[in-house]
Design an enzyme around this catalytic site. Structure first.
Site, PDB file in Angstrom:
ATOM      1  N   LYS A  76       0.860  -1.194   0.000  1.00  0.00           N
ATOM      2  CA  LYS A  76       0.000   0.000   0.000  1.00  0.00           C
ATOM      3  C   LYS A  76       0.893   1.239   0.000  1.00  0.00           C
ATOM      4  O   LYS A  76       2.014   1.210   0.522  1.00  0.00           O
ATOM      5  CB  LYS A  76      -0.891  -0.057   1.256  1.00  0.00           C
ATOM      6  CG  LYS A  76      -1.975   1.005   1.340  1.00  0.00           C
ATOM      7  CD  LYS A  76      -2.876   0.722   2.552  1.00  0.00           C
ATOM      8  CE  LYS A  76      -3.914   1.795   2.809  1.00  0.00           C
ATOM      9  NZ  LYS A  76      -4.778   1.498   3.964  1.00  0.00           N
ATOM     10  N   SER A 151      -9.747   1.483   3.071  1.00  0.00           N
ATOM     11  CA  SER A 151      -8.921   2.343   2.261  1.00  0.00           C
ATOM     12  C   SER A 151      -7.876   1.605   1.421  1.00  0.00           C
ATOM     13  O   SER A 151      -7.310   2.188   0.518  1.00  0.00           O
ATOM     14  CB  SER A 151      -8.206   3.339   3.172  1.00  0.00           C
ATOM     15  OG  SER A 151      -7.347   2.658   4.073  1.00  0.00           O
ATOM     16  N   SER A 175      -9.906  -1.272   7.044  1.00  0.00           N
ATOM     17  CA  SER A 175      -9.389  -1.016   5.692  1.00  0.00           C
ATOM     18  C   SER A 175      -8.756  -2.191   4.965  1.00  0.00           C
ATOM     19  O   SER A 175      -8.401  -2.069   3.800  1.00  0.00           O
ATOM     20  CB  SER A 175      -8.380   0.119   5.729  1.00  0.00           C
ATOM     21  OG  SER A 175      -9.069   1.340   5.740  1.00  0.00           O
TER      22      SER A 175
HETATM   23  N1  GLN Z   1     -13.230   3.374   6.895  1.00  0.00           N
HETATM   24  C1  GLN Z   1     -12.542   3.682   8.101  1.00  0.00           C
HETATM   25  C2  GLN Z   1     -12.174   5.146   8.120  1.00  0.00           C
HETATM   26  O1  GLN Z   1     -12.375   5.803   7.143  1.00  0.00           O
HETATM   27  C3  GLN Z   1     -11.347   2.805   8.299  1.00  0.00           C
HETATM   28  C4  GLN Z   1     -10.108   3.250   7.650  1.00  0.00           C
HETATM   29  C5  GLN Z   1      -8.919   2.380   7.910  1.00  0.00           C
HETATM   30  O2  GLN Z   1      -9.048   1.287   8.455  1.00  0.00           O
HETATM   31  N2  GLN Z   1      -7.760   2.899   7.553  1.00  0.00           N
HETATM   32  O3  GLN Z   1     -11.698   5.642   9.103  1.00  0.00           O
END
Ligand code: GLN
Length: 480
Positions: A76, A151, A175
């Site tokens: 990532k 994400s 994410s």
């Molecule tokens: N969807 C969650 C957020 O926007 C989780 C994001 C993540 O795990 N990095 O905070």
């Protein structure tokens, strides 16, 4: 043989036998990345990938036998790999090159992995769809009009489309598990402290963990074995013994807990029937199911959306136009450098989180929000400890439903936040949780089930996941 269809374990074996070379393997995956360029999963392929594969071929010939010898990996865009760009999906960091290797990168390299590229993500890992990337949207591998989740959407899409056998993502609140579920693959969020965070750009440091995407359980377990363990560069990494995850054991004696509250929460949701199908599959095959309670689970989402932005606001203060980031060229004073650079560098969602975070931390609101959320975190930890007195692994849906259409979420961001309702608890309590592909939604898109373990209980999760895989196959054969 189509190399890109092989798992990491199979690639390793074939390379060892000499049927394929590392160079051929890396080339095959690079071709796949090119072929599926329009999905916008990969931001960059590394130009030294072939050269590194050539070096690895020589090393293997002279006896090197690393756990990932010759296996191509995608990371990532928030994981540091020395001298490579690391942009966190943000135009603010569009020119930032890593000055050192993260511990996870070092560990993979020392086991012989070839890191071939970096994957798209929601800016600074804030989001659930990869629609928040400054470098464009990533598409779902199974339906181009839908989101891949986020994400870590780029990493999930890459694995699902065979651009690499294993990819790394990161998790703060779902994410890895959520995009794994949307793309029909496996995604692990390990226990907090299981994998070093050194060299991984922080979102909310007390919740962040590196996670693993794979097409098979064996590959996932293999990667955790490589990455797990104490690191003196990350004081939150744990000294708890790393188990041999790839030595699978029988899981049919494990007690499976179903939180009563989850049964209530899923009423009317798209995931409801699928979750009951999963429970029935386990029951039919003689697994012991026990009802448990996580009393405060309905408060988890609100708790997460206080704690995560609070930490994010503080972590992101370092991006100021002076260090790391691109600077506004018209600024005339230090104040203006900060203000203008941050205003144009960060995207809308990131700004929203910073404002939310600073609000809940401000004097006057600190007790009402941040402290209260910390209190609820304590209650959730207690709830889970009590639940795990009765069972070994908890199960719950990964997502409310299947991947949604790109651009279909209403402008109210809270609607998107609600997508994280089932994933955030594992981060809040520090437990490991694996999303396994199971079933389909009403549009025939994949759904996922979470196997949620005790802290450092990854071994149980993997053992159970392998058993479930067998049961699903058996079921499919019976249906023919
Ligand atoms: N969807 C969650 C957020 O926007 C989780 C994001 C993540 O795990 N990095 O905070």
């Amino acid at each position: 043989m189509d190399i890109t269809k092989l798992s990491a374990v199979e690639i390793k074996q074939q390379i060892k036998k000499g049927t394929i070379s590392c160079v051929e393997t890396v080339q095959a995956f690079l071709n796949k990345i090119k072929q599926f360029e329009k999905y916008n999963a990969i931001l960059e392929t590394f130009d030294d990938a072939i050269e590194n594969a050539r070096i690895m071929d020589k090393k293997i010939k002279s006896g090197f036998n690393g756990k990932l010898a010759g296996v191509p990996i995608i990371i990532k865009d928030n994981i540091l790999y020395k001298n490579k760009l690391c942009c966190c999906g943000s135009k603010f960091l569009k020119n930032y090159k890593a000055e050192y290797n993260s511990t996870v990168v070092n560990k993979m390299l020392s086991e012989g992995a070839i890191i071939i590229g970096r994957a798209n993500m929601d800016e600074f890992a804030m989001g659930s769809s990869t629609e928040n990337s400054a470098f464009g949207i990533t598409h779902n591998p199974l339906d181009f009009d839908r989101v891949p989740g986020g994400s870590s959407g780029g990493s999930a899409c890459a694995v699902a489309l065979d651009m690499c056998p294993i990819a790394l993502g990161t998790e703060t609140g779902g994410s890895v598990r959520q995009p794994a579920s949307y793309c029909g693959i496996y995604g692990l969020k390990p226990s907090y402290g299981r994998i070093s965070r050194y060299g991984v750009v922080a979102f909310a440091s007390s919740l962040d963990q590196v996670g693993i995407f794979s097409k098979t359980i064996e590959d996932n377990a293999l990667m955790l074995e490589v990455l797990a363990g104490f690191d003196e560069n990350d004081e939150t990494s744990s000294k708890t013994k790393v188990e041999q995850y790839t030595k699978f054991e029988n899981a049919d004696k494990l007690k499976i807990g179903i939180p009563n509250e989850i049964i209530k929460m899923i009423k009317g949701m798209d995931c409801e029937n699928n979750f009951f199908d999963f429970i029935n599959l386990l029951k039919k095959n003689g697994l012991q199911i026990v009802p448990v309670s996580i009393k405060n689970i309905e408060l988890a989402l609100a708790t997460y959306y206080i704690l995560a932005p609070a930490e994010a606001a503080s972590n992101l203060a370092r991006f100021d136009g002076v260090k790391y980031t691109t600077r506004n060229q018209n600024a005339k004073s230090l104040q203006e450098i900060y203000k203008k650079s941050r205003s144009e560098g960060f995207g809308k969602e990131v700004k929203r989180r910073i404002m939310l975070g600073n609000y809940v931390l401000s004097s006057g609101y600190y007790d009402a929000y941040y402290n209260k959320a910390k209190g609820v975190q304590g209650l959730l930890i207690e709830d889970c400890l009590n639940a795990f007195k009765l069972c070994d692994v908890l199960i719950m849906p990964t997502t409310v439903g299947e991947a949604y259409k790109i651009g279909s979420k209403p402008s109210d961001p809270v609607e998107t936040y609600k997508e994280d309702v089932f994933t955030v608890t594992a981060n809040i309590v520090g437990s490991p949780s694996l999303s396994i592909p199971f079933g389909k939604g009403k549009n025939k898109m994949p759904l996922g089930i979470q196997l949620f373990g005790k802290k450092f209980g990854e071994k149980n999760i993997y053992d159970l996941a392998l058993l479930v895989e067998k049961l699903v196959k058996k079921e499919a054969n019976n249906a023919i």
